[in-house]
Design a protein around this motif. Structure first.
Motif, PDB file in Angstrom:
ATOM      1  N   GLU A  55       0.834  -1.201   0.000  1.00  0.00           N
ATOM      2  CA  GLU A  55       0.000   0.000   0.000  1.00  0.00           C
ATOM      3  C   GLU A  55       0.872   1.256   0.000  1.00  0.00           C
ATOM      4  OE1 GLU A  55      -2.508  -0.390   3.405  1.00  0.00           O
ATOM      5  OE2 GLU A  55      -3.793  -1.878   2.454  1.00  0.00           O
ATOM      6  N   TYR A  56       1.976   1.231   0.744  1.00  0.00           N
ATOM      7  CA  TYR A  56       2.904   2.361   0.755  1.00  0.00           C
ATOM      8  C   TYR A  56       3.473   2.577  -0.650  1.00  0.00           C
ATOM      9  CZ  TYR A  56       7.190   5.020   1.446  1.00  0.00           C
ATOM     10  OH  TYR A  56       8.193   5.943   1.323  1.00  0.00           O
ATOM     11  N   GLY A  57       3.916   1.495  -1.283  1.00  0.00           N
ATOM     12  CA  GLY A  57       4.476   1.604  -2.633  1.00  0.00           C
ATOM     13  C   GLY A  57       3.479   2.145  -3.628  1.00  0.00           C
ATOM     14  N   LEU A  58       2.260   1.662  -3.573  1.00  0.00           N
ATOM     15  CA  LEU A  58       1.238   2.137  -4.498  1.00  0.00           C
ATOM     16  C   LEU A  58       0.869   3.592  -4.222  1.00  0.00           C
ATOM     17  CD1 LEU A  58      -1.012  -1.032  -4.767  1.00  0.00           C
ATOM     18  CD2 LEU A  58       0.632  -0.162  -6.434  1.00  0.00           C
ATOM     19  N   GLU A  59       0.935   4.003  -2.980  1.00  0.00           N
ATOM     20  CA  GLU A  59       0.695   5.400  -2.634  1.00  0.00           C
ATOM     21  C   GLU A  59       1.795   6.287  -3.223  1.00  0.00           C
ATOM     22  OE1 GLU A  59      -1.101   8.727  -0.793  1.00  0.00           O
ATOM     23  OE2 GLU A  59      -1.883   6.694  -0.885  1.00  0.00           O
ATOM     24  N   ILE A  60       3.028   5.804  -3.200  1.00  0.00           N
ATOM     25  CA  ILE A  60       4.168   6.581  -3.670  1.00  0.00           C
ATOM     26  C   ILE A  60       4.215   6.673  -5.192  1.00  0.00           C
ATOM     27  CG2 ILE A  60       6.701   6.697  -3.764  1.00  0.00           C
ATOM     28  CD1 ILE A  60       5.549   7.380  -1.022  1.00  0.00           C
ATOM     29  N   PHE A  61       4.099   5.538  -5.903  1.00  0.00           N
ATOM     30  CA  PHE A  61       4.265   5.584  -7.352  1.00  0.00           C
ATOM     31  C   PHE A  61       3.044   5.131  -8.137  1.00  0.00           C
ATOM     32  CE2 PHE A  61       6.228   1.513  -6.159  1.00  0.00           C
ATOM     33  CZ  PHE A  61       5.550   0.631  -6.973  1.00  0.00           C
ATOM     34  N   GLY A  62       1.930   4.908  -7.451  1.00  0.00           N
ATOM     35  CA  GLY A  62       0.715   4.494  -8.136  1.00  0.00           C
ATOM     36  C   GLY A  62      -0.021   5.667  -8.752  1.00  0.00           C
ATOM     37  N   VAL A  94       5.820  10.078 -14.808  1.00  0.00           N
ATOM     38  CA  VAL A  94       6.857  11.072 -14.517  1.00  0.00           C
ATOM     39  C   VAL A  94       8.161  10.370 -14.167  1.00  0.00           C
ATOM     40  CG1 VAL A  94       7.586  12.869 -12.886  1.00  0.00           C
ATOM     41  CG2 VAL A  94       5.277  12.913 -13.830  1.00  0.00           C
ATOM     42  N   ILE A  95       8.086   9.338 -13.350  1.00  0.00           N
ATOM     43  CA  ILE A  95       9.288   8.593 -12.951  1.00  0.00           C
ATOM     44  C   ILE A  95       9.960   7.989 -14.176  1.00  0.00           C
ATOM     45  CG2 ILE A  95      10.125   6.572 -11.686  1.00  0.00           C
ATOM     46  CD1 ILE A  95       7.845   7.190  -9.616  1.00  0.00           C
ATOM     47  N   CYS A  96       9.195   7.386 -15.055  1.00  0.00           N
ATOM     48  CA  CYS A  96       9.772   6.756 -16.249  1.00  0.00           C
ATOM     49  C   CYS A  96      10.405   7.780 -17.186  1.00  0.00           C
ATOM     50  CB  CYS A  96       8.718   5.942 -16.984  1.00  0.00           C
ATOM     51  SG  CYS A  96       8.257   4.431 -16.117  1.00  0.00           S
ATOM     52  N   VAL A  97       9.756   8.918 -17.359  1.00  0.00           N
ATOM     53  CA  VAL A  97      10.318   9.960 -18.227  1.00  0.00           C
ATOM     54  C   VAL A  97      11.624  10.481 -17.639  1.00  0.00           C
ATOM     55  CG1 VAL A  97       9.983  12.322 -19.074  1.00  0.00           C
ATOM     56  CG2 VAL A  97       8.161  10.643 -19.327  1.00  0.00           C
ATOM     57  N   LEU A  98      11.643  10.755 -16.345  1.00  0.00           N
ATOM     58  CA  LEU A  98      12.870  11.245 -15.726  1.00  0.00           C
ATOM     59  C   LEU A  98      13.967  10.181 -15.724  1.00  0.00           C
ATOM     60  CD1 LEU A  98      11.504  13.404 -12.771  1.00  0.00           C
ATOM     61  CD2 LEU A  98      12.584  14.202 -14.885  1.00  0.00           C
ATOM     62  N   LYS A 101      16.379   7.285  -4.199  1.00  0.00           N
ATOM     63  CA  LYS A 101      15.164   6.523  -3.870  1.00  0.00           C
ATOM     64  C   LYS A 101      14.265   6.393  -5.099  1.00  0.00           C
ATOM     65  CE  LYS A 101      11.207   6.755  -0.677  1.00  0.00           C
ATOM     66  NZ  LYS A 101      10.582   7.575   0.377  1.00  0.00           N
ATOM     67  N   GLY A 102      14.140   7.464  -5.868  1.00  0.00           N
ATOM     68  CA  GLY A 102      13.328   7.434  -7.078  1.00  0.00           C
ATOM     69  C   GLY A 102      13.897   6.494  -8.123  1.00  0.00           C
ATOM     70  N   ALA A 103      15.203   6.526  -8.296  1.00  0.00           N
ATOM     71  CA  ALA A 103      15.841   5.633  -9.267  1.00  0.00           C
ATOM     72  C   ALA A 103      15.691   4.173  -8.859  1.00  0.00           C
ATOM     73  CB  ALA A 103      17.314   5.995  -9.422  1.00  0.00           C
ATOM     74  N   SER A 104      15.608   3.913  -7.560  1.00  0.00           N
ATOM     75  CA  SER A 104      15.497   2.528  -7.090  1.00  0.00           C
ATOM     76  C   SER A 104      14.152   1.900  -7.436  1.00  0.00           C
ATOM     77  CB  SER A 104      15.744   2.447  -5.580  1.00  0.00           C
ATOM     78  OG  SER A 104      14.647   2.989  -4.865  1.00  0.00           O
ATOM     79  N   VAL A 105      13.137   2.716  -7.737  1.00  0.00           N
ATOM     80  CA  VAL A 105      11.824   2.180  -8.082  1.00  0.00           C
ATOM     81  C   VAL A 105      11.715   1.851  -9.575  1.00  0.00           C
ATOM     82  CG1 VAL A 105      10.513   4.286  -8.594  1.00  0.00           C
ATOM     83  CG2 VAL A 105       9.394   2.403  -7.455  1.00  0.00           C
ATOM     84  N   VAL A 106      12.636   2.356 -10.387  1.00  0.00           N
ATOM     85  CA  VAL A 106      12.565   2.146 -11.844  1.00  0.00           C
ATOM     86  C   VAL A 106      12.563   0.665 -12.218  1.00  0.00           C
ATOM     87  CG1 VAL A 106      13.725   2.587 -14.050  1.00  0.00           C
ATOM     88  CG2 VAL A 106      13.450   4.428 -12.378  1.00  0.00           C
ATOM     89  N   PRO A 107      13.443  -0.174 -11.670  1.00  0.00           N
ATOM     90  CA  PRO A 107      13.389  -1.598 -12.030  1.00  0.00           C
ATOM     91  C   PRO A 107      12.048  -2.250 -11.665  1.00  0.00           C
ATOM     92  CG  PRO A 107      15.451  -1.110 -10.921  1.00  0.00           C
ATOM     93  CD  PRO A 107      14.593   0.117 -10.806  1.00  0.00           C
TER      94      PRO A 107
END
Length: 124
Positions: free
Chosen positions: A15-22, A29-33, A88-94
């Motif tokens: 739920e935390y993960g989905l709140e952050i990048f869902g 935005v994360i993928c473009v950056l 932290k943002g880059a760590s979610v890309v994979p």
């Protein structure tokens, strides 16, 4: 400004993960950056397509508050502001790439509706 009626009730790491990048725009935005490294607001808006300024600003504000995106302003005239992923943002890309790979096996979107950044992605 919108005020939540109830406190956030996150009881699970998912739920935390989905709140952050869902949601519709945060992962985009994360993928473009991730693909472009550092972008100014106008460049990011152009890459996103079909997003309003208000939604992009709110999305960036959320991502900055959650330490996913870093905002850097320069003391220049005209003012210059750049956005990039934090560590932290880059760590979610994979993770997002894995979701995209999984989704590609079950959902095929072809043609004009495919986002520009998705057309360039190796994971769909």
């Amino acid at each position: 400004m919108y005020q939540r009626k109830l406190e956030k009730d996150i009881r699970c790491p998912l739920e935390y993960g989905l709140e952050i990048f869902g949601g519709k725009w945060k992962s985009r935005v994360i993928c473009v950056l991730a693909a472009k490294d550092t972008l100014r607001y106008s460049e990011l808006r152009k890459e996103m397509s079909n997003i309003t300024d208000a939604v992009l600003a709110a999305t960036l504000k959320d991502l900055i508050a959650n330490d996913i995106v870093q905002r850097r302003s320069y003391d220049e005239i005209p003012p210059r502001v750049e956005y990039r992923l934090t560590e932290k943002g880059a760590s979610v890309v994979p993770i997002l790439q894995s979701i995209c790979h999984w989704s590609g096996a079950y959902h095929k979107e072809e043609g004009e509706l495919t986002l520009a950044q998705c057309q360039k992605c190796d994971y769909h």
